[in-house]
Design a protein around this motif. Structure first.
Motif, mmCIF file in Angstrom:
data_model
loop_
_atom_site.group_PDB
_atom_site.id
_atom_site.type_symbol
_atom_site.label_atom_id
_atom_site.label_comp_id
_atom_site.label_asym_id
_atom_site.label_seq_id
_atom_site.Cartn_x
_atom_site.Cartn_y
_atom_site.Cartn_z
ATOM 1 N N THR A 259 0.843 -1.187 0.000
ATOM 2 C CA THR A 259 0.000 0.000 0.000
ATOM 3 C C THR A 259 0.883 1.243 0.000
ATOM 4 O OG1 THR A 259 -1.787 -1.099 1.192
ATOM 5 C CG2 THR A 259 -1.746 1.304 1.248
ATOM 6 N N VAL A 262 -3.540 5.538 1.076
ATOM 7 C CA VAL A 262 -4.921 5.237 1.440
ATOM 8 C C VAL A 262 -5.737 6.508 1.236
ATOM 9 C CG1 VAL A 262 -6.502 4.467 3.234
ATOM 10 C CG2 VAL A 262 -4.189 3.499 3.123
ATOM 11 N N HIS A 523 -7.373 -3.791 3.824
ATOM 12 C CA HIS A 523 -8.710 -3.235 4.019
ATOM 13 C C HIS A 523 -9.362 -3.855 5.253
ATOM 14 C CE1 HIS A 523 -9.173 -0.739 0.447
ATOM 15 N NE2 HIS A 523 -8.628 -1.694 -0.291
ATOM 16 N N ARG A 550 -7.337 1.996 -1.756
ATOM 17 C CA ARG A 550 -5.905 1.787 -1.535
ATOM 18 C C ARG A 550 -5.178 1.784 -2.880
ATOM 19 N NH1 ARG A 550 -3.603 -0.338 3.436
ATOM 20 N NH2 ARG A 550 -5.142 0.052 5.068
#
Length: 590
Positions: A259, A262, A523, A550
């Motif tokens: 990631t 976000v 998530h 994301r």
């Protein structure tokens, strides 16, 4: 988007699921001939092999290297190799034949052809037909109709083969110009390229040991590189040149698994998202009644560009125009809106009485699109709101998802629970793929040949829909039983399949063998939709019920100022344990 698979209580949110053998000569399509019989046995080599497995005949290897040196312009080196090895590239009679073809010495080449003693009579006839056809066409091209007709009557017709083509050749006499002749005959004209093409056609008739196909070494190397590329599970690079010095093997870090960012601008569940065709923008749709346009900036990150407001219900779908200047948004069983992506302004709202639109798709001209939904109708619109065509009726089922192929020739839709309908817009014909379990979503590959469908049975099916309908792979491991989960193609050459899941994770498979490569936590709610950047193979996005999007990238792209986000995918509120064990125990199946 969510849905009901017909088992148990209905979903608490989102959209419900309504559950003699002809052989074409390669090169210019000038003639269709009968497939030649096998040539008589060629003289045997000395039996010497090389290589660690003893699978390479030394004589063939030397000849192919000699050919490669010659084609690269190293004529003296090629001659030296022939002299030192004692292995000629080709027999003198074959060298004469090649020279005469390229020089346009048609009568001499026919005479030389008959001197090649290893050819049977049928192969000689077929090769003669091709040579005399070139002779005939070049006479016509030069305006010498008399000589062309003499060749046709006194030479080509006497071969007694391919009568249909002979009649076609006769009709070319009426062509009013050189251009018309080239077009009707599917011929490149009287030039060196045309003769090279003829030589390639002749090579497909003659035994390869007699006349080695052009650029044979390059072809073998390209095949080897392609095999290595396809067998590399993690190949994901826009660089198409592979090194010859080492075997090709990519490491796992070529897949975006971390990631990078976000996005938290949405105030409710995010149901859908899609990158623009140029990869510079991302559009997302949410239960909060908005769609958001995001702009991709440096280092694979994105920033908010426009918030699109105006829908009265949750937004469940978006579709970029072919040039990315416009965006369509679908309210959940509501209207379709057209937006200007540069200003964020709504240009038009498309609606019908009692309409329940759920999805839409653009035609490649960018001037039309189709929309479908729960009212059991599909409408074709222009950009001014004019209805151009419709498909509806008592037998028309609910439309859950649809797409238009890249060439605009076919419309693909999920109709009812288990049917995929592929409608030929040109021929007005239809074929149906019947799945055994309810379908929730579809995705068509960039070339329009492959179809990806998600099923409530916790499987994703890959279909080849080019001509017939063939099921190629089944991908499994993710969780889907109640909601609409979407998957897509992604990566370099669409080498991967990525999907959301009801267990809050993202799943990535290798497209060609079905192997599950990665399970990505991060998530904290159902992952509804995913989209892989079509320009950057190292970037994709995922949308979730946790109100976030994301952005995923490579480990090397992680912002070193915030290492915790990349290292643990920013998880501090969710336990999705067992992903590595799942990868190890889950086997792909076909």
């Amino acid at each position: 988007m969510g849905g009901d698979n017909g088992v148990g209580p209905p979903p608490l949110k989102r959209l419900k699921l309504s559950i003699p053998t002809a052989k074409a000569v390669p090169g210019d399509s000038l003639v269709t001939i009968l497939a030649p019989p096998m040539a008589k046995d060629m003289p045997a080599d000395d039996g010497v092999t090389i290589g660690s497995r003893g699978q390479i005949r030394k004589l063939e290897f030397v000849r192919i290297i000699t050919q490669a040196l010659s084609s690269l312009g190293y004529k003296h080196a090629a001659t030296a190799l022939e002299e030192e090895s004692g292995v000629p590239l080709q027999l003198p009679v074959v060298s004469d034949f090649r020279r005469e073809i390229l020089a346009g010495l048609w009568d001499e080449s026919i005479t030389t052809l008959h001197k090649i003693t290893w050819l049977d009579d049928e192969t000689v006839k077929l090769a003669s037909f091709l040579i005399l056809q070139q002779k005939f066409l070049e006479f016509l091209d030069s305006g010498d109709t008399s000589s062309a007709l003499k060749t046709l009557r006194s030479e080509i017709s006497l071969l007694g083969i391919n009568t249909h083509r002979v009649h076609e050749l006769a009709s070319f006499v009426m062509c009013p110009s050189r251009e018309a002749l080239s077009e009707r005959a599917d011929w490149r004209g009287a030039n060196p390229d045309s003769r090279v093409c003829l030589l390639e056609q002749l090579q497909n008739l003659l035994p390869p040991a007699l006349m080695i196909p052009e650029n044979r070494l390059e072809h073998l190397v390209e095949q080897a590189l392609e095999v290595q590329r396809k067998s590399c599970l993690f190949h994901n690079s826009s660089e198409h040149l592979l090194s010859l010095y080492t075997d090709h093997r990519c490491s796992r870090d070529q897949i975006p698994t971390r990631t990078l960012q976000v996005l938290e601008a949405h105030e409710n569940e995010v149901w859908f998202l899609q990158f623009s065709h140029n990869g510079r923008y991302l559009a997302s749709a949410s239960k909060d009644l908005t769609a958001i346009l995001w702009e991709v900036v440096e280092d694979g990150l994105v920033k908010l560009r426009h918030i699109l407001r105006g829908h009265q219900k949750a937004v469940s779908f978006v579709a970029w125009s072919p040039d990315d200047t416009m965006l369509l948004t679908c309210g959940n069983e509501e209207s379709v809106k057209l937006w200007d992506t540069s200003t964020g302004e709504c240009r038009h709202t498309f609606n019908k009485p009692n309409s329940c639109f759920t999805s839409c798709a653009w035609f490649p001209d960018g001037n039309r699109f189709v929309s479908g939904g729960g009212d059991k109708s599909i409408y074709m619109w222009d950009l001014e709101g004019q209805e151009l065509e419709s498909w509806k009726g008592a037998r028309m089922p609910r439309i859950n998802d649809l797409a238009i192929t890249v060439d605009g020739s076919h419309m693909v839709s999920i109709c009812g629970d288990k049917d995929i309908r592929i409608y030929n817009l040109e021929e007005k014909s239809e074929r149906v793929i019947e799945e055994e379990k309810p379908i929730t979503s579809l995705s068509v590959s960039k070339d329009g040949r492959y179809l990806l469908v998600n099923l409530v049975s916790q499987e994703i099916h890959l279909w080849d829909i080019a001509v017939s309908s063939k099921l190629l792979f089944k991908y499994r491991g993710h969780r889907q039983g109640r909601y609409v989960i979407r998957s897509c193609f992604g990566g370099s050459d669409h080498a991967f399949i990525v999907s959301g899941s009801e267990d809050s994770q993202v799943y990535i498979w290798h497209r060609q063998n079905g192997e599950l490569l990665e399970v990505l936590p991060g998530h904290s709610g159902t992952v509804n939709s995913v989209s892989w950047n079509p320009v950057n193979p190292h970037m994709f996005a995922s949308a979730s019920d946790d109100h976030t999007i994301r952005i995923w990238g490579l480990t090397t792209n992680i912002d070193q100022k915030n290492p915790n986000v990349g290292a643990a995918n920013g998880i501090d509120h969710l336990e999705n344990g067992g992903t590595r064990e799942l990868l190890e125990n889950l086997k792909p199946f076909y």
